[in-house]
Scaffold this motif. Structure first.
Motif, PDB file in Angstrom:
ATOM      1  N   THR A 107      -8.082 -37.128 -32.733  1.00 15.74           N
ATOM      2  CA  THR A 107      -8.479 -37.206 -31.238  1.00 15.74           C
ATOM      3  C   THR A 107      -9.165 -38.397 -30.864  1.00 15.74           C
ATOM      4  O   THR A 107     -10.472 -38.535 -31.547  1.00 15.74           O
ATOM      5  CB  THR A 107      -9.013 -35.844 -30.896  1.00 15.74           C
ATOM      6  N   LYS A 108      -9.252 -39.202 -29.924  1.00 15.46           N
ATOM      7  CA  LYS A 108      -9.779 -40.304 -29.702  1.00 15.46           C
ATOM      8  C   LYS A 108     -10.479 -40.144 -28.217  1.00 15.46           C
ATOM      9  O   LYS A 108      -9.615 -40.010 -27.333  1.00 15.46           O
ATOM     10  CB  LYS A 108      -8.974 -41.747 -29.691  1.00 15.46           C
ATOM     11  N   LEU A 109     -11.857 -40.274 -28.067  1.00 12.44           N
ATOM     12  CA  LEU A 109     -12.500 -39.854 -26.670  1.00 12.44           C
ATOM     13  C   LEU A 109     -13.323 -40.937 -26.365  1.00 12.44           C
ATOM     14  O   LEU A 109     -13.974 -41.220 -25.357  1.00 12.44           O
ATOM     15  CB  LEU A 109     -13.243 -38.588 -26.615  1.00 12.44           C
ATOM     16  N   LYS A 139      -4.618 -35.029 -24.197  1.00 15.70           N
ATOM     17  CA  LYS A 139      -4.951 -34.880 -22.818  1.00 15.70           C
ATOM     18  C   LYS A 139      -5.797 -33.655 -22.403  1.00 15.70           C
ATOM     19  O   LYS A 139      -6.661 -33.639 -21.642  1.00 15.70           O
ATOM     20  CB  LYS A 139      -3.487 -34.884 -22.010  1.00 15.70           C
ATOM     21  N   THR A 140      -5.589 -32.661 -23.262  1.00 16.67           N
ATOM     22  CA  THR A 140      -6.565 -31.462 -23.011  1.00 16.67           C
ATOM     23  C   THR A 140      -8.005 -31.783 -23.356  1.00 16.67           C
ATOM     24  O   THR A 140      -8.830 -31.344 -22.709  1.00 16.67           O
ATOM     25  CB  THR A 140      -5.929 -30.209 -23.731  1.00 16.67           C
ATOM     26  N   PHE A 141      -7.895 -32.558 -24.442  1.00 14.56           N
ATOM     27  CA  PHE A 141      -9.561 -32.831 -24.795  1.00 14.56           C
ATOM     28  C   PHE A 141     -10.109 -33.761 -23.707  1.00 14.56           C
ATOM     29  O   PHE A 141     -11.407 -33.442 -23.508  1.00 14.56           O
ATOM     30  CB  PHE A 141      -9.546 -33.609 -26.037  1.00 14.56           C
ATOM     31  N   LEU A 145     -13.505 -34.883 -18.572  1.00 15.75           N
ATOM     32  CA  LEU A 145     -13.351 -35.390 -17.326  1.00 15.75           C
ATOM     33  C   LEU A 145     -13.918 -34.336 -16.447  1.00 15.75           C
ATOM     34  O   LEU A 145     -14.441 -34.528 -15.464  1.00 15.75           O
ATOM     35  CB  LEU A 145     -12.003 -35.818 -16.961  1.00 15.75           C
ATOM     36  N   THR A 146     -13.342 -33.059 -16.472  1.00 16.86           N
ATOM     37  CA  THR A 146     -13.779 -32.162 -15.730  1.00 16.86           C
ATOM     38  C   THR A 146     -15.363 -31.799 -15.494  1.00 16.86           C
ATOM     39  O   THR A 146     -15.882 -31.655 -14.447  1.00 16.86           O
ATOM     40  CB  THR A 146     -13.009 -30.731 -16.094  1.00 16.86           C
ATOM     41  N   PRO A 172     -12.726 -27.236 -28.782  1.00 13.49           N
ATOM     42  CA  PRO A 172     -11.348 -26.836 -28.438  1.00 13.49           C
ATOM     43  C   PRO A 172     -10.576 -26.842 -29.640  1.00 13.49           C
ATOM     44  O   PRO A 172     -11.039 -27.536 -30.704  1.00 13.49           O
ATOM     45  CB  PRO A 172     -10.611 -27.872 -27.447  1.00 13.49           C
ATOM     46  N   PRO A 173      -9.541 -25.795 -29.943  1.00  8.03           N
ATOM     47  CA  PRO A 173      -8.842 -25.905 -31.204  1.00  8.03           C
ATOM     48  C   PRO A 173      -8.035 -27.341 -31.434  1.00  8.03           C
ATOM     49  O   PRO A 173      -7.869 -27.965 -30.399  1.00  8.03           O
ATOM     50  CB  PRO A 173      -7.698 -24.850 -30.810  1.00  8.03           C
ATOM     51  N   TYR A 174      -8.136 -27.683 -32.687  1.00  6.30           N
ATOM     52  CA  TYR A 174      -7.931 -29.103 -32.893  1.00  6.30           C
ATOM     53  C   TYR A 174      -6.544 -29.505 -32.787  1.00  6.30           C
ATOM     54  O   TYR A 174      -6.101 -30.476 -32.440  1.00  6.30           O
ATOM     55  CB  TYR A 174      -8.127 -29.363 -34.383  1.00  6.30           C
TER      56      TYR A 174
END
Length: 197
Positions: free
Chosen positions: A154-156, A125-127, A132-133, A118-120
């Motif tokens: 971004t933390k995942l 929430k989008t990442f 999740l999806t 995804p665009p940085y």
């Protein structure tokens, strides 16, 4: 951009100017595929490339024998370019113009590897929603792997099925596998702030 390995190793592909993309660098791509090579034999793998952009990652998988490959991007120019290159090199790539979340909602297939870039600039929430999806819809094969590319901001690693993370230059790759715990395992040995874009 350059294909690193496989049938078309060393071949350079030149996307048109003006596409709204930030291609994965050759350095990061090589590091990513070195990791994947430790887990998979690429021949015949079913691949889903989300936010595919120029098709950089899709072409690399195709050169290594993965098939079929589905590339999804919302930009018409990106999808047109991926289709052109796929036809030129006889890659089994189906390029689809779609919003990624709409595609995931209607998708019925499963995949061995799912890559998302995804665009940085998208928010945290989008990442998280991308990851999740995929798992909510059971899109990943039982022994498959999902990889999401993101910046260091971004933390995942707190998400379910998080396995490990690698950092290269200004990019991070978070790897997810079904049934993995979210215990943090992050390798930043190759991370160098001086190379950040």
């Amino acid at each position: 951009m350059r294909i690193i390995s496989g049938k078309y190793k060393g071949r350079r592909i030149f996307p048109p100017k003006g596409l709204p993309v930030r291609p994965t660098t050759d350095m990061s791509k090589e590091a990513l595929f070195n990791v994947l090579n430790n887990h998979f034999s690429f021949e015949g793998l079913k691949i889903l490339d989300l936010f595919a952009g120029t098709g950089n990652i899709s072409f690399e998988f195709a050169s290594r024998g993965s098939t079929p490959i589905t590339s999804v991007d919302a930009d018409f120019g990106c999808v047109k370019f991926i289709k052109q290159v796929a036809a030129e090199y006889d890659f089994n790539i189906a390029a689809t113009k779609s919003d990624v979340f709409q595609f995931l909602e209607r998708n019925k297939a499963t995949y061995d590897i799912i890559f998302a870039d995804p665009p940085y600039g998208l928010d945290q929430k989008t990442f998280e929603k991308v990851v999740l999806t995929v798992f909510e819809k059971d899109i990943l094969q039982e022994d498959g792997m999902m990889v999401i590319e993101h910046s260091k901001y971004t933390k995942l690693e707190h998400l379910p099925n998080f396995s490990f993370q690698k950092g290269y230059g200004g990019s991070f790759f978070s790897f997810f596998e079904i049934g993995k715990s979210s215990e943090e395992e992050i390798d930043e040995e190759d991370f160098d702030d001086s190379q950040e874009e």
